[in-house]
Scaffold this motif. Structure first.
Motif, PDB file in Angstrom:
ATOM      1  N   UNK A  31      63.092  10.935  77.666  1.00 44.97           N
ATOM      2  CA  UNK A  31      63.520  11.362  79.031  1.00 44.97           C
ATOM      3  C   UNK A  31      63.114  12.738  79.141  1.00 44.97           C
ATOM      4  N   UNK A  32      61.899  13.131  78.796  1.00 47.08           N
ATOM      5  CA  UNK A  32      61.477  14.633  78.927  1.00 47.08           C
ATOM      6  C   UNK A  32      60.991  14.752  80.477  1.00 47.08           C
ATOM      7  N   UNK A  33      60.542  13.644  81.141  1.00 48.53           N
ATOM      8  CA  UNK A  33      60.015  13.887  82.383  1.00 48.53           C
ATOM      9  C   UNK A  33      58.826  14.605  82.642  1.00 48.53           C
ATOM     10  N   UNK A  34      57.794  14.654  81.756  1.00 47.01           N
ATOM     11  CA  UNK A  34      56.725  15.521  81.504  1.00 47.01           C
ATOM     12  C   UNK A  34      56.847  16.955  81.401  1.00 47.01           C
ATOM     13  N   UNK A  35      58.087  17.449  81.250  1.00 50.59           N
ATOM     14  CA  UNK A  35      58.347  18.938  80.814  1.00 50.59           C
ATOM     15  C   UNK A  35      58.454  19.163  79.367  1.00 50.59           C
ATOM     16  N   UNK A  36      58.140  20.085  78.672  1.00 52.05           N
ATOM     17  CA  UNK A  36      58.684  20.325  77.367  1.00 52.05           C
ATOM     18  C   UNK A  36      59.814  21.148  77.405  1.00 52.05           C
ATOM     19  N   UNK A  37      60.326  21.529  76.287  1.00 48.62           N
ATOM     20  CA  UNK A  37      61.546  22.169  76.124  1.00 48.62           C
ATOM     21  C   UNK A  37      61.051  23.633  75.932  1.00 48.62           C
ATOM     22  N   UNK A  38      59.974  24.209  76.264  1.00 49.42           N
ATOM     23  CA  UNK A  38      59.641  25.516  76.029  1.00 49.42           C
ATOM     24  C   UNK A  38      59.996  26.290  77.340  1.00 49.42           C
ATOM     25  N   UNK A  39      60.815  27.528  77.217  1.00 52.44           N
ATOM     26  CA  UNK A  39      60.874  28.152  78.275  1.00 52.44           C
ATOM     27  C   UNK A  39      59.738  28.945  78.855  1.00 52.44           C
ATOM     28  N   UNK A  40      59.639  29.177  79.946  1.00 61.37           N
ATOM     29  CA  UNK A  40      58.375  30.094  80.583  1.00 61.37           C
ATOM     30  C   UNK A  40      58.727  31.549  80.246  1.00 61.37           C
ATOM     31  N   UNK A  41      57.646  32.275  79.847  1.00 63.84           N
ATOM     32  CA  UNK A  41      57.873  33.799  79.619  1.00 63.84           C
ATOM     33  C   UNK A  41      58.351  34.463  80.830  1.00 63.84           C
ATOM     34  N   UNK A  42      59.508  35.116  80.644  1.00 61.82           N
ATOM     35  CA  UNK A  42      60.308  35.625  81.815  1.00 61.82           C
ATOM     36  C   UNK A  42      59.310  36.511  82.437  1.00 61.82           C
ATOM     37  N   UNK A  43      58.590  37.446  81.764  1.00 56.81           N
ATOM     38  CA  UNK A  43      57.705  38.227  82.191  1.00 56.81           C
ATOM     39  C   UNK A  43      56.801  37.881  83.369  1.00 56.81           C
ATOM     40  N   UNK A  44      56.266  36.784  83.193  1.00 58.06           N
ATOM     41  CA  UNK A  44      55.345  35.959  83.928  1.00 58.06           C
ATOM     42  C   UNK A  44      56.150  35.729  85.287  1.00 58.06           C
ATOM     43  N   UNK A  45      57.351  35.395  85.238  1.00 54.50           N
ATOM     44  CA  UNK A  45      58.191  35.186  86.635  1.00 54.50           C
ATOM     45  C   UNK A  45      58.485  36.373  87.346  1.00 54.50           C
ATOM     46  N   UNK A  46      58.131  37.453  86.745  1.00 50.48           N
ATOM     47  CA  UNK A  46      58.372  38.874  87.417  1.00 50.48           C
ATOM     48  C   UNK A  46      56.972  39.178  88.036  1.00 50.48           C
ATOM     49  N   UNK A  47      56.145  38.553  87.949  1.00 44.83           N
ATOM     50  CA  UNK A  47      54.550  38.930  88.649  1.00 44.83           C
ATOM     51  C   UNK A  47      54.537  38.552  90.265  1.00 44.83           C
ATOM     52  N   UNK A  48      54.349  39.368  90.887  1.00 44.59           N
ATOM     53  CA  UNK A  48      54.520  39.225  92.519  1.00 44.59           C
ATOM     54  C   UNK A  48      53.161  38.442  92.959  1.00 44.59           C
ATOM     55  N   UNK A  49      53.746  37.098  93.596  1.00 42.90           N
ATOM     56  CA  UNK A  49      52.506  36.159  94.122  1.00 42.90           C
ATOM     57  C   UNK A  49      51.285  36.083  93.201  1.00 42.90           C
ATOM     58  N   UNK A  50      50.291  36.334  93.873  1.00 41.11           N
ATOM     59  CA  UNK A  50      49.060  35.751  93.130  1.00 41.11           C
ATOM     60  C   UNK A  50      48.360  37.299  92.814  1.00 41.11           C
ATOM     61  N   UNK A  51      47.318  37.232  91.607  1.00 39.49           N
ATOM     62  CA  UNK A  51      46.653  38.566  91.614  1.00 39.49           C
ATOM     63  C   UNK A  51      45.984  38.850  92.799  1.00 39.49           C
ATOM     64  N   UNK A  52      45.634  39.956  93.336  1.00 40.84           N
ATOM     65  CA  UNK A  52      44.846  40.389  94.447  1.00 40.84           C
ATOM     66  C   UNK A  52      43.418  39.809  94.653  1.00 40.84           C
ATOM     67  N   UNK A  53      42.788  39.801  93.895  1.00 38.99           N
ATOM     68  CA  UNK A  53      41.426  39.190  93.971  1.00 38.99           C
ATOM     69  C   UNK A  53      41.124  37.809  94.174  1.00 38.99           C
TER      70      UNK A  53
END
Length: 440
Positions: A31-53
């Motif tokens: 019943x994983x519903x397509x997700x793993x049990x690996x948490x996302x890197x918390x630092x990636x969550x801190x990036x602001x929107x998309x990279x400029x270019x």
């Protein structure tokens, strides 16, 4: 189980299919519903929107879909446009063809780079400052080296950046875990020292009010402002770093565009060998944006607080994370630095400098305050009281010209636009005509 090259491909599929089915059934059962049990890197969550270019590229695509018949001119991301000189292209083509022969084939090279290229870089760019070939590390570009340097430095260092500055310094600091949390009100990360470099300060930070940081990212000529730091300014920066026990990461990717007596390398400054690393590139100097070739200089004198040589750890990072720059690209780099090749690439940088002058004169004739464009392929145009993304949208909608909003380079970039001089001459002249029609 070994499957020979002469075996039936069906056998390969039959061999793999049961495992795929079992994995699929197991996923459904748990019943994983397509997700793993690996948490996302918390630092990636801190990036602001998309990279400029990539964000600009996305808007460019949307504009093209909206106006399919418009002739779009890009003065934005800063990709080179002029063909490689024949001597350089043919050297790479000949080497690539030689790889098809038993005599000419080569596999892995040294992670640190072709010995001949390291020596030639040292002799061409650092002859007067005694950089050794063993202190030069050839790479696949300056931006990639910035990431490797961040791996070297780790998450427990404090950093300072010019404001405005190239976004990779900040974003890589966020990813590695140095930056802290983003503060919406100030539009800054809490653990980064933003050194304001604006016209009022002659595009150099007020070091008297700048807090100490372990690492100082400094780009000259600067992207995006186009300002090349003076010798006096860099002497102040080196003195500041020595007094504070800091390391300067000096980005000299646009040094070939300097036309006055501004230093082209941080190592022209006495004492810099004890406090600085220099990152540079063939991208904008030789049109290698797609070929990918750069270098980093780490002096033997530079050490960590415990006395351990920085060069030893950087060598370990390179050997662990990198298999060396493309041998084909390195042959091209050697051709660039040959007498004939060097003269050829310098003529192309002169071409881009003339483009910059055309754009500089255009903006000046429109009564706009414009900086840069003399020691760099970038112009920094001021639109007082305006939001830079609004100006970006207006210029794009009304002239079909791509620029870059200054706010994408940091809070101090608001009200400014970066305009690049890379382009075919007819495109630059057409862009100048359209801008005159818009603002006159």
């Amino acid at each position: 189980m070994y499957i020979s090259s002469s075996g039936n491909s069906m056998l390969c599929r039959d061999f793999l299919r049961p495992r795929i089915i079992q994995a699929s059934l197991r996923t459904q059962k748990e019943g994983i519903d397509g997700n793993t049990k690996v948490p996302r890197n918390v630092n990636m969550e801190k990036l602001r929107s998309g990279y400029l270019f990539p964000e600009i590229s996305k808007r460019e695509v949307q504009h093209t879909e909206k106006y399919p018949d418009a002739k779009l001119i890009s003065l934005g991301i800063g990709d080179t446009t002029e063909p490689l000189p024949e001597i350089i292209a043919s050297s790479m083509a000949d080497y690539a063809l030689s790889l098809s022969t038993a005599e000419g084939y080569r596999g892995y090279g040294a992670e640190q780079g072709n010995k001949a290229l390291r020596k030639t870089i040292a002799e061409t760019f650092y002859k007067d400052v005694q950089i050794k070939e063993t202190e030069v590390f050839v790479s696949d570009g300056a931006q990639c080296d910035i990431i490797r340097l961040q791996l070297l430095l780790g998450s427990n260092v404090s950093i300072a950046v010019q404001d405005p500055s190239f976004p990779a310094y900040v974003d890589s600091s966020v990813i590695i875990g140095q930056a802290g949390d983003f503060e919406d009100k100030s539009r800054m990360y809490g653990n980064i020292e933003y050194m304001k470099c604006v016209p009022q300060t002659n595009f150099f930070p007020d070091l008297a009010t700048t807090s100490r940081s372990d690492i100082i990212f400094f780009c000259s000529p600067n992207n995006p402002t186009g300002h090349a730091a003076t010798r006096q300014q860099l002497e102040q920066l080196v003195k500041f770093a020595k007094e504070n026990g800091s390391i300067i990461v000096f980005d000299s990717a646009y040094a070939a565009y300097i036309t006055d007596d501004s230093p082209r390398s941080i190592f022209e400054i006495p004492g810099a060998r004890e406090v600085a690393i220099e990152v540079s590139s063939f991208s904008k100097f030789a049109g290698f944006t797609g070929i990918r070739l750069g270098w980093t200089v780490v002096p033997e004198e530079l050490s960590f607080s415990n006395g351990f040589p920085v060069i030893n750890d950087f060598n370990r990072i390179v050997c662990t994370c990198f298999n060396g720059a493309s041998s084909i690209a390195q042959v091209g780099g050697l051709a660039c630095l040959s007498p004939e090749g060097f003269a050829a690439v310098c003529s192309i940088t002169d071409y881009y400098k003339e483009n910059a002058k055309i754009l500089l004169d255009t903006f000046a004739s429109l009564g706009l305050k414009v900086y840069g464009g003399k020691n760099a392929p970038y112009l920094w145009v001021h639109f007082p009281g305006s939001k830079s993304w609004d100006v970006f949208t207006e210029i794009l909608e009304r002239t079909h010209i791509i620029t870059v909003p200054g706010s994408g380079f940091g809070p101090a970039g608001e009200e400014f636009m970066r305009v690049c001089a890379f382009g075919h001459r007819e495109s630059i002249l057409e862009a100048a005509r359209r801008l005159e029609n818009l603002y006159l």
